[in-house]
Design a protein around this motif. Structure first.
Motif, PDB file in Angstrom:
ATOM      1  N   PHE A 134       6.692  -2.243   6.405  1.00 26.96           N
ATOM      2  CA  PHE A 134       6.329  -1.112   7.262  1.00 26.96           C
ATOM      3  C   PHE A 134       7.464  -0.081   7.249  1.00 26.96           C
ATOM      4  O   PHE A 134       8.638  -0.434   7.398  1.00 26.96           O
ATOM      5  CB  PHE A 134       6.061  -1.592   8.684  1.00 26.96           C
ATOM      6  CG  PHE A 134       4.871  -2.502   8.779  1.00 26.96           C
ATOM      7  CD1 PHE A 134       3.592  -1.984   8.914  1.00 26.96           C
ATOM      8  CD2 PHE A 134       5.036  -3.878   8.714  1.00 26.96           C
ATOM      9  CE1 PHE A 134       2.496  -2.816   9.000  1.00 26.96           C
ATOM     10  CE2 PHE A 134       3.932  -4.724   8.788  1.00 26.96           C
ATOM     11  CZ  PHE A 134       2.656  -4.189   8.929  1.00 26.96           C
ATOM     12  N   LEU A 135       7.093   1.186   7.074  1.00 26.33           N
ATOM     13  CA  LEU A 135       8.075   2.238   6.845  1.00 26.33           C
ATOM     14  C   LEU A 135       8.435   3.002   8.117  1.00 26.33           C
ATOM     15  O   LEU A 135       7.574   3.302   8.943  1.00 26.33           O
ATOM     16  CB  LEU A 135       7.533   3.233   5.816  1.00 26.33           C
ATOM     17  CG  LEU A 135       7.045   2.640   4.485  1.00 26.33           C
ATOM     18  CD1 LEU A 135       6.553   3.748   3.575  1.00 26.33           C
ATOM     19  CD2 LEU A 135       8.134   1.818   3.820  1.00 26.33           C
ATOM     20  N   LEU A 136       9.699   3.351   8.216  1.00 25.90           N
ATOM     21  CA  LEU A 136      10.176   4.218   9.293  1.00 25.90           C
ATOM     22  C   LEU A 136      10.058   5.686   8.906  1.00 25.90           C
ATOM     23  O   LEU A 136      10.009   6.563   9.763  1.00 25.90           O
ATOM     24  CB  LEU A 136      11.641   3.902   9.613  1.00 25.90           C
ATOM     25  CG  LEU A 136      11.906   2.707  10.529  1.00 25.90           C
ATOM     26  CD1 LEU A 136      13.398   2.411  10.561  1.00 25.90           C
ATOM     27  CD2 LEU A 136      11.386   2.961  11.930  1.00 25.90           C
ATOM     28  N   GLU A 137      10.034   5.961   7.636  1.00 20.32           N
ATOM     29  CA  GLU A 137       9.936   7.322   7.137  1.00 20.32           C
ATOM     30  C   GLU A 137       9.113   7.324   5.857  1.00 20.32           C
ATOM     31  O   GLU A 137       8.903   6.284   5.231  1.00 20.32           O
ATOM     32  CB  GLU A 137      11.323   7.897   6.874  1.00 20.32           C
ATOM     33  CG  GLU A 137      12.137   7.094   5.882  1.00 20.32           C
ATOM     34  CD  GLU A 137      13.575   7.545   5.797  1.00 20.32           C
ATOM     35  OE1 GLU A 137      13.993   7.944   4.685  1.00 20.32           O
ATOM     36  OE2 GLU A 137      14.275   7.511   6.835  1.00 20.32           O
ATOM     37  N   ALA A 138       8.642   8.500   5.481  1.00 23.43           N
ATOM     38  CA  ALA A 138       7.786   8.604   4.299  1.00 23.43           C
ATOM     39  C   ALA A 138       8.574   8.292   3.028  1.00 23.43           C
ATOM     40  O   ALA A 138       9.681   8.792   2.821  1.00 23.43           O
ATOM     41  CB  ALA A 138       7.193  10.000   4.215  1.00 23.43           C
ATOM     42  N   ILE A 139       7.985   7.444   2.174  1.00 25.59           N
ATOM     43  CA  ILE A 139       8.567   7.117   0.869  1.00 25.59           C
ATOM     44  C   ILE A 139       7.460   7.193  -0.169  1.00 25.59           C
ATOM     45  O   ILE A 139       6.393   6.593   0.013  1.00 25.59           O
ATOM     46  CB  ILE A 139       9.183   5.693   0.854  1.00 25.59           C
ATOM     47  CG1 ILE A 139      10.253   5.539   1.937  1.00 25.59           C
ATOM     48  CG2 ILE A 139       9.773   5.388  -0.514  1.00 25.59           C
ATOM     49  CD1 ILE A 139      10.824   4.134   2.020  1.00 25.59           C
ATOM     50  N   ASP A 140       7.697   7.906  -1.245  1.00 26.39           N
ATOM     51  CA  ASP A 140       6.721   7.991  -2.318  1.00 26.39           C
ATOM     52  C   ASP A 140       6.673   6.666  -3.074  1.00 26.39           C
ATOM     53  O   ASP A 140       7.716   6.049  -3.342  1.00 26.39           O
ATOM     54  CB  ASP A 140       7.097   9.123  -3.271  1.00 26.39           C
ATOM     55  CG  ASP A 140       6.086   9.314  -4.375  1.00 26.39           C
ATOM     56  OD1 ASP A 140       5.009   9.869  -4.093  1.00 26.39           O
ATOM     57  OD2 ASP A 140       6.383   8.876  -5.511  1.00 26.39           O
ATOM     58  N   ALA A 141       5.459   6.221  -3.429  1.00 23.01           N
ATOM     59  CA  ALA A 141       5.287   4.924  -4.080  1.00 23.01           C
ATOM     60  C   ALA A 141       6.023   4.861  -5.416  1.00 23.01           C
ATOM     61  O   ALA A 141       6.651   3.836  -5.748  1.00 23.01           O
ATOM     62  CB  ALA A 141       3.797   4.629  -4.265  1.00 23.01           C
ATOM     63  N   SER A 142       5.963   5.938  -6.205  1.00 22.65           N
ATOM     64  CA  SER A 142       6.638   5.928  -7.511  1.00 22.65           C
ATOM     65  C   SER A 142       8.155   5.873  -7.349  1.00 22.65           C
ATOM     66  O   SER A 142       8.844   5.178  -8.105  1.00 22.65           O
ATOM     67  CB  SER A 142       6.225   7.153  -8.328  1.00 22.65           C
ATOM     68  OG  SER A 142       6.574   8.350  -7.661  1.00 22.65           O
ATOM     69  N   ASP A 143       8.672   6.595  -6.346  1.00 23.22           N
ATOM     70  CA  ASP A 143      10.118   6.546  -6.087  1.00 23.22           C
ATOM     71  C   ASP A 143      10.534   5.151  -5.626  1.00 23.22           C
ATOM     72  O   ASP A 143      11.606   4.647  -6.000  1.00 23.22           O
ATOM     73  CB  ASP A 143      10.504   7.582  -5.029  1.00 23.22           C
ATOM     74  CG  ASP A 143      10.346   9.017  -5.522  1.00 23.22           C
ATOM     75  OD1 ASP A 143      10.326   9.211  -6.749  1.00 23.22           O
ATOM     76  OD2 ASP A 143      10.229   9.918  -4.664  1.00 23.22           O
TER      77      ASP A 143
END
Length: 299
Positions: free
Chosen positions: A256-265
């Motif tokens: 679960f993410l606290l901030e947006a992260i791109d899947a490819s990154d």
């Protein structure tokens, strides 16, 4: 934006039991609000207070920014807060005519409201011949007779079969598109997610969350991942400050993410850490998952 109803520090006690505790919320025109919570969370009590059925213990509520009060304000409100209460031997039209007489409303509204709820072709049929879903739709037609600015519904799909539930939810959406503000109390997460624009989460009379449904479920996404290097993957995830928490179910790990992260990154960073994924899916949290987080965090 016009404010229809404001609750300020509203509290209701029944002896030693506090049914509603220091509740502050605002209902703005044009939205569909879901009051979400398990049985006993204070939903029905809150609705009863604003409809003058239950006396508050403390706090205040204000209709239409204080421009009108009391019975005058309630003339602009339609409500269905209990099971439909119509005469079994009377037709739908006859029952609605009786409601019109009580509320001093023109009979001209009857066909219009029956058409909205899909019962115009059954208006001459006796109430006892109606299915449970039809009875509930007739009750909603009754609540619409006075052309309310706010429609209040308390557990409107309770006891209905899947077809009846679908019909009521479709009807709620239809009514909302006509510009009527809706305040819906429900213990069904699926119901609130499908028909409401805003949600208020209650538990034991206290507000745990208030905001738009989109903000609630879109605030954080999560990754579902698998790898043959499970221990290395877990170590990386737990040390990553952008990841709030990790759930493990067999081979599937949910981060679960606290901030947006791109899947490819995200995948590229793992490759740099010499961790190869066999499965990577990015998802948004459902209302159910977010609801469980909110309630668990407030234990």
């Amino acid at each position: 934006m016009k404010t229809i109803l404001t609750l300020s520090n509203l509290t209701k006690k029944f002896g030693q039991l506090t049914a509603v505790k220091d509740l502050t919320i605002t209902i703005n025109k044009g939205n569909v609000y879901g009051i979400l919570g398990p049985n006993g969370s204070g939903k029905s009590t809150t609705l009863g207070i604003v409809l003058n059925v239950i006396n508050k213990t403390s706090g205040n509520f204000e209709w239409f920014e204080g421009s009108i009060t009391g019975s005058d304000a309630l003339k602009k409100v339609g409500a269905l807060i209990e099971s439909p209460n119509f005469y079994q031997y009377m037709t739908a039209e006859q029952n609605l005519k009786l409601v019109c007489r009580i509320k001093n409303i023109s009979f001209k509204k009857i066909d219009e409201k029956l058409d909205i709820v899909g019962l115009l072709d059954r208006k001459n049929d006796k109430f006892r011949t109606y299915s449970l879903g039809m009875k509930q739709r007739l009750a909603i037609a009754s609540a619409l007779l006075n052309d309310p600015e706010l429609l209040i519904l308390d557990e409107p799909t309770n006891g209905l079969d899947p077809q009846g539930i679908h019909e009521i939810r479709k009807l709620i959406k239809k009514i909302a598109t006509d510009g009527i503000t809706i305040l819906l109390a429900s213990h069904l997460l699926d119901e609130v997610e499908k028909v409401c624009s805003h949600v208020i989460v209650l538990r034991k009379g206290e507000k745990l969350y208030s905001g738009s449904v989109d903000e609630m479920i879109n605030s954080n996404s999560f990754f579902e991942v698998k790898s043959n290097q499970k221990e290395e993957l877990l170590s990386y995830l737990k040390s990553n400050p952008a990841i709030k928490n990790v759930k493990i179910e067999g081979d599937l790990i949910t981060a679960f993410l606290l901030e947006a992260i791109d899947a490819s990154d995200f995948n590229k960073e793992l490759v740099n850490q010499n961790i190869i994924l066999s499965h990577l899916v990015k998802r948004k949290e459902s209302l159910e998952e977010k609801f469980l987080q909110i309630t668990n965090n407030n234990n």
